[in-house]
Structures are given as C-alpha cells and as structure tokens.
Design an enzyme around this catalytic site. Sequence first.
Site, PDB file in Angstrom:
ATOM      1  N   LEU A  33       0.990  -1.324  -0.266  1.00  4.38           N
ATOM      2  CA  LEU A  33      -0.119  -0.091   0.051  1.00  4.38           C
ATOM      3  C   LEU A  33       0.929   1.353  -0.002  1.00  4.38           C
ATOM      4  O   LEU A  33       1.972   1.222   0.595  1.00  4.38           O
ATOM      5  CB  LEU A  33      -1.002  -0.045   1.214  1.00  4.38           C
ATOM      6  N   HIS A  37      -3.521   4.491  -2.451  1.00  3.79           N
ATOM      7  CA  HIS A  37      -4.523   3.514  -1.610  1.00  3.79           C
ATOM      8  C   HIS A  37      -5.178   4.139  -0.208  1.00  3.79           C
ATOM      9  O   HIS A  37      -6.342   4.158  -0.377  1.00  3.79           O
ATOM     10  CB  HIS A  37      -3.871   2.349  -0.955  1.00  3.79           C
ATOM     11  N   SER A 187       2.347   3.697  -7.552  1.00  3.79           N
ATOM     12  CA  SER A 187       2.254   2.088  -8.079  1.00  3.79           C
ATOM     13  C   SER A 187       2.761   1.614  -6.944  1.00  3.79           C
ATOM     14  O   SER A 187       3.894   1.700  -6.527  1.00  3.79           O
ATOM     15  CB  SER A 187       2.765   2.227  -9.276  1.00  3.79           C
TER      16      SER A 187
END
Length: 282
Positions: A33, A37, A187
């Site tokens: 994460l 997120h 990402s």
Amino acid sequence: MRVYEKRLDIEKDVADLHKQNKSIGFVPTMGALHTGHLALVKKALDQNHVVVVSIFVNPTQFNNSEDLIKYPRTLESDLALLSTVSDDLIVFIPQSEEIYGQETNALNYNFNGLENEMEGKFRPGHFDGVGTVLKHFFTIVSPTRAYFGEKDFQQLQIVKKLVEIENMSVQIIGCPIFRETSGLALSSRNKRLSEKQLQESPLIYKTLKQVKNDFGTKSVLDLTDWVSEQFKNNKVLELEYFEIAKVSDLKSIREKQKNIKYRAFIAVFAGEVRLIDNIALN
Ligand code: PAF
C-alpha cells in the site's frame, strides 16, 4: 481493525452491517500500500459507514509468472499504514482457496471489446483475472460503493462494465491519480525501482503533460512520433506503447474529432518493472 482471513467470517460481519442498514465502502488492493491507496480508503470512509479493504495478490490477473512472484508483499506494513487512517477498518486477507476454491481459474469475459485494447493487448487474459476476482470480492463483501484509482483507467472502465454484466448493485467510484512530487504515478510496483530508474521515470508524466499541452495544435501522428522520440535514446526506460484513445470505448485514434473525449495512455518498462500512466486530453 477487524482482520479476516476466512470468507465465512467476513460474510457474517457484512451481513450484520447490512441488517443495521450500514453502507459499506470497499477498496480492493493487492497490498504494498501507498498514499494513493490510503486516499481511496479516506474517500471511502467519508462516503460510507464502514470500509472494507482487501489485500490479495490475485494470481489470475498476472500473465507473467515472474511478475507475480516478484510482486511486493508487505502485509505487516500495510496493516500498520491502514491503522494510521482508521482503527475501524475491516481488512480481508484471504488465501487463494478462499476466493477460488480448489481451481484457480479465471472466467472468460466479453467487456464489449474494452478488454482487447492497450493493457488487454499486452497482457492477455489480464482483465479476465481482474473481472473474476472482483466478481468474487463483490459477492463476498457486498459493498455499497467500490473505489478504484484512475491510474488503471482501463481497469476502471472494465469494472463499470463488469457490474453491468453481472447485474451487481455496487456503485463504482473512480479517483484521481496520485503522484510523487516528481510526477511519477504512485504504484505498488514503484517499490521495485532502482535509484536510477526512479530518477528517470518522471519522464513518463512529463511526456504525457506535453502531449496534453500540444493536443489542440498537433496531429495524433505527430504526437505519437514525438513520444517515441522521447524514449528512443533513453537507456533506462523502454516505451511499450503510447496511444491516444476515446474515453468511451478506449479505441485508439488516428484523427481527432470534435466533441469527443480523449485520453493518452502509456506503458513503459524500467528494467523488468512495468509502469503505466494516462492523462485526460480535453
Ligand atoms: O488494481 C489492483 O490492485 C487490482 O487489479 C485489483 C483491483 C485489486 C484486483 O486484483
């Protein structure tokens, strides 16, 4: 935080919440994460009584077994990060059998051709895997709303189509791309980038921004050639594809038309790490 590994346990919790007329926000993730997120989780908390986050590296959406093996798995720090947002989250961390049973197979979907463009061309079967795992998750979690980042814009469009095909009542919410200050889209795969690759990768967004800037005055062909040029002599980044596509069906175009919404999409390899990004053009 209530952490469940078993499908039956989370299903029972969710059924109780529905009985109490509580809305459920759902953020499906593959872990590793990052702040992108967490922003999805915060948005879900703002809009729902309860939020469920799943952490599951879904094997059926990887067309490349090496990528699956090397996908970062950081469960402990994921849970620690989630607890900085709220103590009240429900976290689902199933093993594969809980989702797929004994046979880890993807269903075959027809997403009206959306699955055959861009990521679909370069990652065969990828969207069947995504569709299948989300169908299972939506059945288990039965969320009111589910949250997805626009970095995976094609995935977002496909998930909207999935709920239509499967006749599911979940509302799909797209959220803007979160970026490093360098411009690199956040990402989980960024964790695998070397120092040098991290230094070079802002070129991806820089290129997209220039394309947006020039979209009104340059042809699609000129823009596409210009993008290829940007990566041609770069020793660290290798362009896999660049496309300008219609938002409605994700089909790439050669010529612009009036009153149609377009987006530019890009996929780049930094060594073995595949990075994607996109930008709205008009
Ligand atoms: O975007 C992702 O992380 C995955 O594709 C998702 C939606 C969690 C399904 O495995």
